[in-house]
Design a protein around this motif. Structure first.
Motif, short mmCIF file in Angstrom:
data_model
loop_
_atom_site.label_atom_id
_atom_site.label_comp_id
_atom_site.label_asym_id
_atom_site.label_seq_id
_atom_site.Cartn_x
_atom_site.Cartn_y
_atom_site.Cartn_z
N SER A 24 0.85 -1.19 0.00
CA SER A 24 0.00 0.00 0.00
C SER A 24 0.89 1.24 0.00
CB SER A 24 -0.88 0.03 1.25
OG SER A 24 -0.07 0.20 2.41
N THR A 32 0.75 3.38 2.37
CA THR A 32 1.16 3.46 3.77
C THR A 32 2.44 2.65 3.98
OG1 THR A 32 -1.20 3.58 4.32
CG2 THR A 32 0.31 3.18 6.15
N THR A 77 -2.86 16.37 4.98
CA THR A 77 -2.58 15.17 4.21
C THR A 77 -3.49 14.07 4.71
OG1 THR A 77 -0.83 13.62 3.54
CG2 THR A 77 -0.69 14.49 5.78
N PHE A 78 -3.36 12.91 4.10
CA PHE A 78 -4.08 11.74 4.57
C PHE A 78 -3.34 11.21 5.80
CE2 PHE A 78 -4.89 7.06 4.19
CZ PHE A 78 -6.23 7.12 4.56
N ALA A 114 -2.17 8.58 6.73
CA ALA A 114 -1.07 7.62 6.54
C ALA A 114 0.31 8.27 6.61
CB ALA A 114 -1.23 6.90 5.21
N VAL A 121 4.32 16.56 0.70
CA VAL A 121 3.19 15.82 0.13
C VAL A 121 2.74 16.56 -1.13
CG1 VAL A 121 0.86 14.93 0.56
CG2 VAL A 121 2.49 15.13 2.47
N TYR A 156 -4.14 2.66 -4.40
CA TYR A 156 -5.51 2.51 -3.91
C TYR A 156 -6.43 2.73 -5.11
CZ TYR A 156 -9.65 3.25 -1.06
OH TYR A 156 -10.90 3.16 -0.51
N ALA A 187 -2.39 -1.58 -2.98
CA ALA A 187 -1.02 -1.74 -3.49
C ALA A 187 -0.30 -0.40 -3.40
CB ALA A 187 -1.02 -2.25 -4.93
C1 LIG Z 1 -3.68 7.50 -0.41
C2 LIG Z 1 -2.64 8.23 0.34
C3 LIG Z 1 -1.74 7.58 1.20
C4 LIG Z 1 -1.88 6.15 1.63
O1 LIG Z 1 -1.96 5.21 0.63
P1 LIG Z 1 -2.71 3.82 0.89
O2 LIG Z 1 -2.42 3.05 -0.37
O3 LIG Z 1 -4.16 4.08 1.08
O4 LIG Z 1 -2.08 3.17 2.07
C5 LIG Z 1 -0.73 8.34 1.78
N1 LIG Z 1 -0.61 9.65 1.54
C6 LIG Z 1 -1.47 10.30 0.74
C7 LIG Z 1 -1.28 11.78 0.51
C8 LIG Z 1 -2.52 9.61 0.12
O5 LIG Z 1 -3.38 10.30 -0.65
#
Ligand SMILES: *Cc1c(COP(=O)(O)O)cnc(C)c1O
Length: 368
Positions: A59, A61, A85-86, A88, A131, A183, A194
């Motif tokens: 992923s 992450t 950001t997300f 993760a 990011v 994703y 992935a």
């Molecule tokens: C989607 C995303 C992630 C995490 O990716 P996953 O594949 O969902 O684990 C991390 N950072 C950002 C900015 C994202 O948009």
């Protein structure tokens, strides 16, 4: 008219013969975990990004976490990133045992403000994660220069920026590592979870290869305690098929963005995404800014247009990070933007009449 926020079925329908053939090949060879389909995709994706290596992982992450682990980030260290950001991005830092340090963003690009970065670097800073939010690349020259001056590696969170460019170079090829998510809803999406790490550094490549596979140096010999973060064979095969369409799909996103820009140019109540001359925007998200955003979002939905918010709560204001003690007002730009962001439908298959309808509905939703 109804405009969904995203329509993946429309994207996959014309690819079905190739995808079914890919499934057949994976099934025929039983190459389900890692294996030749992941390796082929890695070569193709590295070539696409302009890097020496790409490593398939479980992923985005995982990509972030493994990159930081490979760089030796651990307890007592700090890693600087942006709060918009997300989850993760921050989680990957925390899971290494390090502390996320947030810095505010540039109000035009919504990416890390290099002046804020410089002001927050300490002797504990072990990595910097800009990011490329929404598909807009961060101010990489300035960020890389600060990293070089302090001897601090820069890891790109390119999870929203497949194919985005900065001064002619692709996302993921500027930092010591680039982290990608596949994703399903991302510009390049798998049929499940992935991700990938891109790099030019042979040592980092070897470390990530080991770390994604239980710290295995060679068969049955484990040199460190890690985790299972491998990519599925089926995802590698699907991604190879879809990678061949990525450039065309991104170009269609940009065409759609141009039409949105044009139709919104005379609307003073809407702030459009910035056009940065040396950037090629990947438009993973086409986010505008409006006042009374939540009300506008509801009116849009009632009018048949599904919008989204990326992201309503900045990471430093999440309950999970309350221990950092960063209350409201800590990052005024990121917080203001989080209240105003409205993500309009954006995908390659969006038709001009749908975009016109989205803009009409938006203008009506802004009224009174
Ligand atoms: C989607 C995303 C992630 C995490 O990716 P996953 O594949 O969902 O684990 C991390 N950072 C950002 C900015 C994202 O948009």
């Amino acid at each position: 008219m109804q405009v969904p926020f995203l329509d993946l079925r429309l994207h996959h329908e014309p690819l079905m013969p190739e995808l079914l053939e890919a499934f057949r090949q994976v099934t025929d060879t039983s190459a389900f975990a890692g294996g030749p389909f992941v390796s082929s995709f890695e070569r193709e994706f590295a070539l696409y990004c302009g890097t020496q290596h790409a490593l398939g992982v479980g992923s985005g992450t995982d990509a972030l976490w493994l990159s930081l682990q490979a760089l030796g980030v651990g307890p007592g260290d700090e890693v600087i990133t942006a709060p918009n950001t997300f989850m993760a991005t921050a989680e990957a830092i925390s899971l290494c045992g390090a502390r996320p340090v947030f810095v505010d963003i540039d109000e035009r690009t919504y990416t890390m403000d290099p002046a804020e970065l410089e002001a927050n670097i300490t002797l504990r800073t072990q990595a910097i994660i800009p990011v490329h939010i929404f598909g807009q690349m961060a101010d990489m020259d300035a960020i890389l220069a600060i990293g070089r001056r302090h001897g601090t590696p820069v890891v790109e969170d390119a999870c929203q920026a497949h194919g985005a460019e900065y001064k002619g170079r692709k996302a993921g090829s500027l930092g010591v590592a680039g982290c990608f998510s596949f994703y399903p809803g991302k510009n390049l999406g798998a049929f499940g979870e992935a991700g990938a790490v891109t790099t030019d550094d042979p040592e980092l490549r070897t470390k990530v290869q080991m770390l994604r596979d239980h710290g295995q140096a060679s068969k049955h010999l484990h040199s460190s305690i890690s985790w299972n973060a491998r990519m599925d064979g089926i995802q590698g095969a699907v991604l190879s098929v879809k990678l061949r369409r990525l450039a065309v799909a991104n170009a269609a996103r940009r065409t759609n963005a141009r039409l949105y820009d044009e139709l919104l140019a005379d609307e003073p109540r809407v702030i459009r995404p910035a056009l940065v001359p040396h950037n090629v925007h990947a438009y993973h998200i086409y986010a505008v800014r409006v006042q009374d955003r939540d009300q506008v979002l509801q009116r849009m939905a009632a009018g048949g247009v599904k919008c989204a918010i990326h992201y309503p709560v900045p990471i430093h204001l999440q309950l999970a990070y309350s221990f950092l003690g960063l209350g409201p007002g800590s990052f005024p730009v990121a917080e203001r933007c989080a209240q105003e962001f409205l993500s309009l439908p954006m995908y390659p298959e969006l038709r001009p009449e749908q975009i016109r309808f989205v803009v009409e509905t938006l203008k009506e939703s802004l009224r009174n």
